[in-house]
Scaffold this motif. Structure first.
Motif, PDB file in Angstrom:
ATOM      1  N   VAL A  31     -39.953 -23.104 133.746  1.00 23.93           N
ATOM      2  CA  VAL A  31     -41.175 -22.704 134.442  1.00 23.93           C
ATOM      3  C   VAL A  31     -40.828 -21.909 135.693  1.00 23.93           C
ATOM      4  N   THR A  32     -39.634 -22.118 136.243  1.00 26.06           N
ATOM      5  CA  THR A  32     -39.263 -21.477 137.499  1.00 26.06           C
ATOM      6  C   THR A  32     -38.603 -20.120 137.302  1.00 26.06           C
ATOM      7  N   ASP A  33     -38.614 -19.582 136.112  1.00 25.37           N
ATOM      8  CA  ASP A  33     -38.001 -18.282 135.877  1.00 25.37           C
ATOM      9  C   ASP A  33     -38.901 -17.202 136.478  1.00 25.37           C
ATOM     10  N   THR A  34     -38.657 -16.881 137.724  1.00 28.74           N
ATOM     11  CA  THR A  34     -39.520 -15.961 138.465  1.00 28.74           C
ATOM     12  C   THR A  34     -39.479 -14.562 137.885  1.00 28.74           C
ATOM     13  N   ALA A  35     -38.307 -14.115 137.450  1.00 24.62           N
ATOM     14  CA  ALA A  35     -38.197 -12.759 136.912  1.00 24.62           C
ATOM     15  C   ALA A  35     -39.071 -12.585 135.671  1.00 24.62           C
ATOM     16  N   MET A  36     -39.108 -13.577 134.805  1.00 24.09           N
ATOM     17  CA  MET A  36     -39.937 -13.487 133.597  1.00 24.09           C
ATOM     18  C   MET A  36     -41.420 -13.484 133.969  1.00 24.09           C
ATOM     19  N   LEU A  37     -41.792 -14.318 134.928  1.00 19.88           N
ATOM     20  CA  LEU A  37     -43.192 -14.334 135.354  1.00 19.88           C
ATOM     21  C   LEU A  37     -43.606 -13.009 135.982  1.00 19.88           C
ATOM     22  N   VAL A  38     -42.707 -12.406 136.739  1.00 19.26           N
ATOM     23  CA  VAL A  38     -42.999 -11.122 137.360  1.00 19.26           C
ATOM     24  C   VAL A  38     -43.176 -10.043 136.301  1.00 19.26           C
ATOM     25  N   MET A  39     -42.280 -10.014 135.331  1.00 19.61           N
ATOM     26  CA  MET A  39     -42.375  -8.998 134.278  1.00 19.61           C
ATOM     27  C   MET A  39     -43.688  -9.131 133.503  1.00 19.61           C
ATOM     28  N   ARG A  40     -44.075 -10.348 133.202  1.00 17.88           N
ATOM     29  CA  ARG A  40     -45.297 -10.550 132.441  1.00 17.88           C
ATOM     30  C   ARG A  40     -46.546 -10.264 133.274  1.00 17.88           C
ATOM     31  N   SER A  41     -46.494 -10.495 134.571  1.00 18.90           N
ATOM     32  CA  SER A  41     -47.680 -10.272 135.386  1.00 18.90           C
ATOM     33  C   SER A  41     -47.869  -8.809 135.771  1.00 18.90           C
ATOM     34  N   VAL A  42     -46.856  -7.986 135.626  1.00 23.51           N
ATOM     35  CA  VAL A  42     -46.993  -6.555 135.898  1.00 23.51           C
ATOM     36  C   VAL A  42     -47.543  -5.821 134.671  1.00 23.51           C
ATOM     37  N   ALA A  43     -47.481  -6.448 133.513  1.00 25.45           N
ATOM     38  CA  ALA A  43     -47.911  -5.788 132.282  1.00 25.45           C
ATOM     39  C   ALA A  43     -49.393  -5.393 132.272  1.00 25.45           C
ATOM     40  N   PRO A  44     -50.339  -6.237 132.691  1.00 19.82           N
ATOM     41  CA  PRO A  44     -51.746  -5.801 132.655  1.00 19.82           C
ATOM     42  C   PRO A  44     -52.047  -4.566 133.508  1.00 19.82           C
ATOM     43  N   PRO A  45     -51.508  -4.460 134.747  1.00 19.08           N
ATOM     44  CA  PRO A  45     -51.742  -3.212 135.475  1.00 19.08           C
ATOM     45  C   PRO A  45     -51.106  -2.002 134.792  1.00 19.08           C
ATOM     46  N   GLN A  46     -49.975  -2.198 134.140  1.00  9.66           N
ATOM     47  CA  GLN A  46     -49.351  -1.084 133.415  1.00  9.66           C
ATOM     48  C   GLN A  46     -50.236  -0.639 132.260  1.00  9.66           C
ATOM     49  N   LEU A  47     -50.806  -1.587 131.537  1.00 10.17           N
ATOM     50  CA  LEU A  47     -51.681  -1.232 130.425  1.00 10.17           C
ATOM     51  C   LEU A  47     -52.964  -0.573 130.914  1.00 10.17           C
ATOM     52  N   ALA A  48     -53.490  -1.047 132.022  1.00 11.90           N
ATOM     53  CA  ALA A  48     -54.685  -0.423 132.595  1.00 11.90           C
ATOM     54  C   ALA A  48     -54.389   1.005 133.043  1.00 11.90           C
ATOM     55  N   ALA A  49     -53.230   1.211 133.645  1.00 15.85           N
ATOM     56  CA  ALA A  49     -52.839   2.562 134.061  1.00 15.85           C
ATOM     57  C   ALA A  49     -52.645   3.468 132.841  1.00 15.85           C
ATOM     58  N   ALA A  50     -52.125   2.908 131.772  1.00 15.72           N
ATOM     59  CA  ALA A  50     -51.954   3.700 130.548  1.00 15.72           C
ATOM     60  C   ALA A  50     -53.300   4.169 130.006  1.00 15.72           C
ATOM     61  N   VAL A  51     -54.299   3.307 130.057  1.00 16.84           N
ATOM     62  CA  VAL A  51     -55.634   3.693 129.593  1.00 16.84           C
ATOM     63  C   VAL A  51     -56.213   4.784 130.485  1.00 16.84           C
ATOM     64  N   MET A  52     -56.051   4.647 131.794  1.00 13.21           N
ATOM     65  CA  MET A  52     -56.561   5.665 132.719  1.00 13.21           C
ATOM     66  C   MET A  52     -55.891   7.014 132.488  1.00 13.21           C
ATOM     67  N   LEU A  53     -54.568   6.994 132.331  1.00 12.68           N
ATOM     68  CA  LEU A  53     -53.846   8.244 132.116  1.00 12.68           C
ATOM     69  C   LEU A  53     -54.183   8.866 130.762  1.00 12.68           C
ATOM     70  N   ALA A  54     -54.382   8.030 129.755  1.00 17.15           N
ATOM     71  CA  ALA A  54     -54.773   8.562 128.444  1.00 17.15           C
ATOM     72  C   ALA A  54     -56.149   9.218 128.513  1.00 17.15           C
ATOM     73  N   ALA A  55     -57.058   8.603 129.245  1.00 17.39           N
ATOM     74  CA  ALA A  55     -58.391   9.202 129.405  1.00 17.39           C
ATOM     75  C   ALA A  55     -58.302  10.519 130.159  1.00 17.39           C
ATOM     76  N   GLY A  56     -57.507  10.546 131.220  1.00 15.92           N
ATOM     77  CA  GLY A  56     -57.329  11.795 131.962  1.00 15.92           C
ATOM     78  C   GLY A  56     -56.687  12.866 131.110  1.00 15.92           C
ATOM     79  N   GLY A  57     -55.704  12.487 130.309  1.00 17.71           N
ATOM     80  CA  GLY A  57     -55.060  13.453 129.423  1.00 17.71           C
ATOM     81  C   GLY A  57     -56.000  13.987 128.364  1.00 17.71           C
ATOM     82  N   ALA A  58     -56.846  13.113 127.813  1.00 16.69           N
ATOM     83  CA  ALA A  58     -57.808  13.557 126.802  1.00 16.69           C
ATOM     84  C   ALA A  58     -58.818  14.528 127.394  1.00 16.69           C
ATOM     85  N   VAL A  59     -59.278  14.241 128.603  1.00 18.11           N
ATOM     86  CA  VAL A  59     -60.230  15.149 129.254  1.00 18.11           C
ATOM     87  C   VAL A  59     -59.550  16.476 129.575  1.00 18.11           C
TER      88      VAL A  59
END
Length: 117
Positions: A31-59
Motif C-alpha cells: 500500500v505504501t508504494d508511492t511511485a505506483m500511486l503517483v503513476m496511477r493518479s497522473v493518468a486521468p489528467p493525461q487522458l483528459a489532456a489527450a481528449v482536449m488535444l484530439a478535439a483541438g486537432g480535429a477542429v
C-alpha cells in the motif's frame, strides 16, 4: 492549420498511450508504494489532456482557419493546465505520503519495516 492539427493529434495519441500505460501497469501488494500511486493518479489528467488535444486537432484539420486558431489555442492551454494541475496535486499527495512514512519510523530505521531516508 494542417501542421498544428497533425501535431495536436500526435501529442494526443502520445498522451493517451502514456495514460493507459500508467493505468495498465500491474499493481503491487504494498500500500505504501508511492511511485505506483503517483503513476496511477497522473493518468486521468493525461487522458483528459489527450481528449482536449484530439478535439483541438480535429477542429484544426476540419475547421475554418478563423475559428480553428482560437479553439486550438484554448485546447492546448487547457491540456497543459490540466496536466500541470494533476501533477501538482499528485506531487502534494506523494509528499504527504513520504512525510507520513518518515514520521512513522520515528528516526529508528533498525526497528522500522518502512524505508527511512
Amino acid at each position: 492549420m494542417l501542421i498544428a492539427g497533425v501535431l495536436c493529434v500526435c501529442v494526443a495519441v502520445l498522451m493517451a498511450v502514456l495514460g493507459f500505460w500508467s493505468l495498465a501497469r500491474p499493481t503491487t501488494d504494498q500500500v505504501t508504494d508511492t511511485a505506483m500511486l503517483v503513476m496511477r493518479s497522473v493518468a486521468p489528467p493525461q487522458l483528459a489532456a489527450a481528449v482536449m488535444l484530439a478535439a483541438g486537432g480535429a477542429v484544426a484539420l476540419a475547421g475554418h482557419h478563423s475559428t480553428a486558431l482560437p479553439v486550438v489555442v484554448v485546447c492546448i492551454i487547457g491540456a497543459i493546465g490540466t496536466v500541470a494541475a494533476g501533477s501538482w496535486q499528485t506531487a502534494r499527495f506523494a509528499l504527504r505520503q513520504e512525510e507520513a512514512a518518515a514520521a512513522s519510523c520515528a528516526g529508528s530505521c533498525a526497528a522500522c519495516t518502512l524505508s527511512c531516508h
